[in-house]
Design an enzyme around this catalytic site. Sequence first.
Site, PDB file in Angstrom:
ATOM      1  N   LYS A  24       0.815  -1.189   0.115  1.00  0.00           N
ATOM      2  CA  LYS A  24       0.026  -0.009   0.147  1.00  0.00           C
ATOM      3  C   LYS A  24       0.908   1.321   0.108  1.00  0.00           C
ATOM      4  O   LYS A  24       2.124   1.201   0.435  1.00  0.00           O
ATOM      5  CB  LYS A  24      -0.841   0.037   1.293  1.00  0.00           C
TER       6      LYS A  24
ATOM      7  N   ASP B 292      -2.463  -0.941   9.737  1.00  0.00           N
ATOM      8  CA  ASP B 292      -2.576  -0.877   8.275  1.00  0.00           C
ATOM      9  C   ASP B 292      -3.185  -2.272   8.008  1.00  0.00           C
ATOM     10  O   ASP B 292      -3.664  -2.571   6.625  1.00  0.00           O
ATOM     11  CB  ASP B 292      -1.258  -0.982   7.685  1.00  0.00           C
TER      12      ASP B 292
ATOM     13  N   GLY C  84       4.854  -5.795   5.976  1.00  0.00           N
ATOM     14  CA  GLY C  84       4.489  -6.669   7.010  1.00  0.00           C
ATOM     15  C   GLY C  84       3.126  -6.740   7.303  1.00  0.00           C
ATOM     16  O   GLY C  84       2.630  -7.965   7.640  1.00  0.00           O
ATOM     17  N   SER C  85       2.282  -5.705   7.337  1.00  0.00           N
ATOM     18  CA  SER C  85       0.914  -5.434   7.407  1.00  0.00           C
ATOM     19  C   SER C  85       0.147  -6.337   6.421  1.00  0.00           C
ATOM     20  O   SER C  85      -0.586  -7.051   6.563  1.00  0.00           O
ATOM     21  CB  SER C  85       0.482  -4.303   7.438  1.00  0.00           C
TER      22      SER C  85
ATOM     23  N   PRO D 104       9.398  -4.009  -0.518  1.00  0.00           N
ATOM     24  CA  PRO D 104      10.375  -3.585   0.321  1.00  0.00           C
ATOM     25  C   PRO D 104      10.355  -3.740   1.858  1.00  0.00           C
ATOM     26  O   PRO D 104       9.203  -3.307   2.393  1.00  0.00           O
ATOM     27  CB  PRO D 104      10.588  -1.836  -0.138  1.00  0.00           C
ATOM     28  N   VAL D 105      11.240  -4.178   2.406  1.00  0.00           N
ATOM     29  CA  VAL D 105      11.137  -4.150   4.066  1.00  0.00           C
ATOM     30  C   VAL D 105      11.483  -3.027   4.842  1.00  0.00           C
ATOM     31  O   VAL D 105      12.514  -2.474   4.166  1.00  0.00           O
ATOM     32  CB  VAL D 105      12.216  -5.373   4.407  1.00  0.00           C
ATOM     33  N   ALA D 106      10.735  -2.757   5.571  1.00  0.00           N
ATOM     34  CA  ALA D 106      10.812  -1.569   6.323  1.00  0.00           C
ATOM     35  C   ALA D 106      10.843  -0.140   5.491  1.00  0.00           C
ATOM     36  O   ALA D 106      11.697   0.578   5.657  1.00  0.00           O
ATOM     37  CB  ALA D 106      11.732  -1.705   7.148  1.00  0.00           C
TER      38      ALA D 106
ATOM     39  N   GLY E  72       7.905   1.534   4.515  1.00  0.00           N
ATOM     40  CA  GLY E  72       6.611   2.289   4.348  1.00  0.00           C
ATOM     41  C   GLY E  72       5.682   2.307   3.539  1.00  0.00           C
ATOM     42  O   GLY E  72       4.858   2.768   3.290  1.00  0.00           O
ATOM     43  N   MET E  73       5.649   0.789   3.145  1.00  0.00           N
ATOM     44  CA  MET E  73       4.788   0.142   2.031  1.00  0.00           C
ATOM     45  C   MET E  73       3.753  -0.763   2.678  1.00  0.00           C
ATOM     46  O   MET E  73       3.197  -1.523   2.096  1.00  0.00           O
ATOM     47  CB  MET E  73       5.367  -0.044   0.711  1.00  0.00           C
ATOM     48  N   ALA E  74       3.988  -1.071   4.040  1.00  0.00           N
ATOM     49  CA  ALA E  74       2.938  -2.019   4.776  1.00  0.00           C
ATOM     50  C   ALA E  74       3.400  -3.303   4.179  1.00  0.00           C
ATOM     51  O   ALA E  74       2.379  -4.121   4.257  1.00  0.00           O
ATOM     52  CB  ALA E  74       1.647  -1.599   4.563  1.00  0.00           C
TER      53      ALA E  74
END
Length: 319
Positions: A18, A163, A129-130, A121-123, A125-127
């Site tokens: 996202k 998120d 993990g969520s 991408p990890v960490a 800002g594109m959620a």
Amino acid sequence: MPQSQPSPTRIQVRVPAKINPFLAVRGVREDGYHELSTVFQTVALSDTLTMSVMAAEGRMYHPTSGGRVAVHFSHDGGAGVPAGDDNLVVRAATLLADRIGLRLQADAPIRTLLALEKRIPVAGGMAGGSADAAAALLGLNELWGGDLSRRALLELAADLGADVPFCLVGGTALATGTGSATAGVLCRGSFHWVACTADEELATPAVYAAWDDHCEPGEQTADDVLAAVAAGDPERLGPALHNDLQPAAEVLMPRLRADRRALLDAGALGAVVSGSGPTLLALAADQAEAHRIAGRVAGRFADVLITRSPAGGPVLSAG
């Protein structure tokens, strides 16, 4: 307890990242969380979570056989992906199991294998993990025969992170509160983006802490972004892009200012930090222009990804 009707033995969920074309921080709430007003959109960068059930020889595969299951999680995302109970996929599995009456035990004869393919991408800002947590809730509810409604899954999602409820649904939405209360909004057409990742990571709590120390609540509204999205007009959306967390992210990673300027100089209609960063999003007039912008800045970033929005929600397949 899950029902005993037949369930699939393998589920795959492809779940999109996202972005926040608009993000305003209104202040800190009494519960310590930040009050937000934000616009979410999914983009066509996806992770894939594959979930399968294996059983010891001679035993039924389904988790209702004894009500115990072991969860084994693996991923291809490198050192930046949290491990064990710190990973949102594992936390989602634990939360869902508790909700439907399964016991997670390492030595259980029924094993659920969770294999994550990372492309978000990890960490960044594109959620990511969520999104992965949303994929786990959707897929395991099917795999384990949980039979929970979408409303019940959304309630579990809100317990996992602000998120995650949006990632269960996807599309385009306006979110308020901590970001977990969402309402779908109209979006016409597609928007083309160049997502530029950094070698470093930014932890979301650190960015919010920097906002607390260096920023003040703003009064900008999402009206211009919502109007541009409804009209499907990238020329209108570009200058309306806004993120109150951007100055905080730039405090922690000062080079973001110059990187954002480089994207504008390369022809982007607008450029903004994605969520809590450090990924930068550059809006292009069309797909061809997105490729041209990507070529002009390719050597400046860890990775340059071309994508589009909105991208719908998670896609589940069995077998």
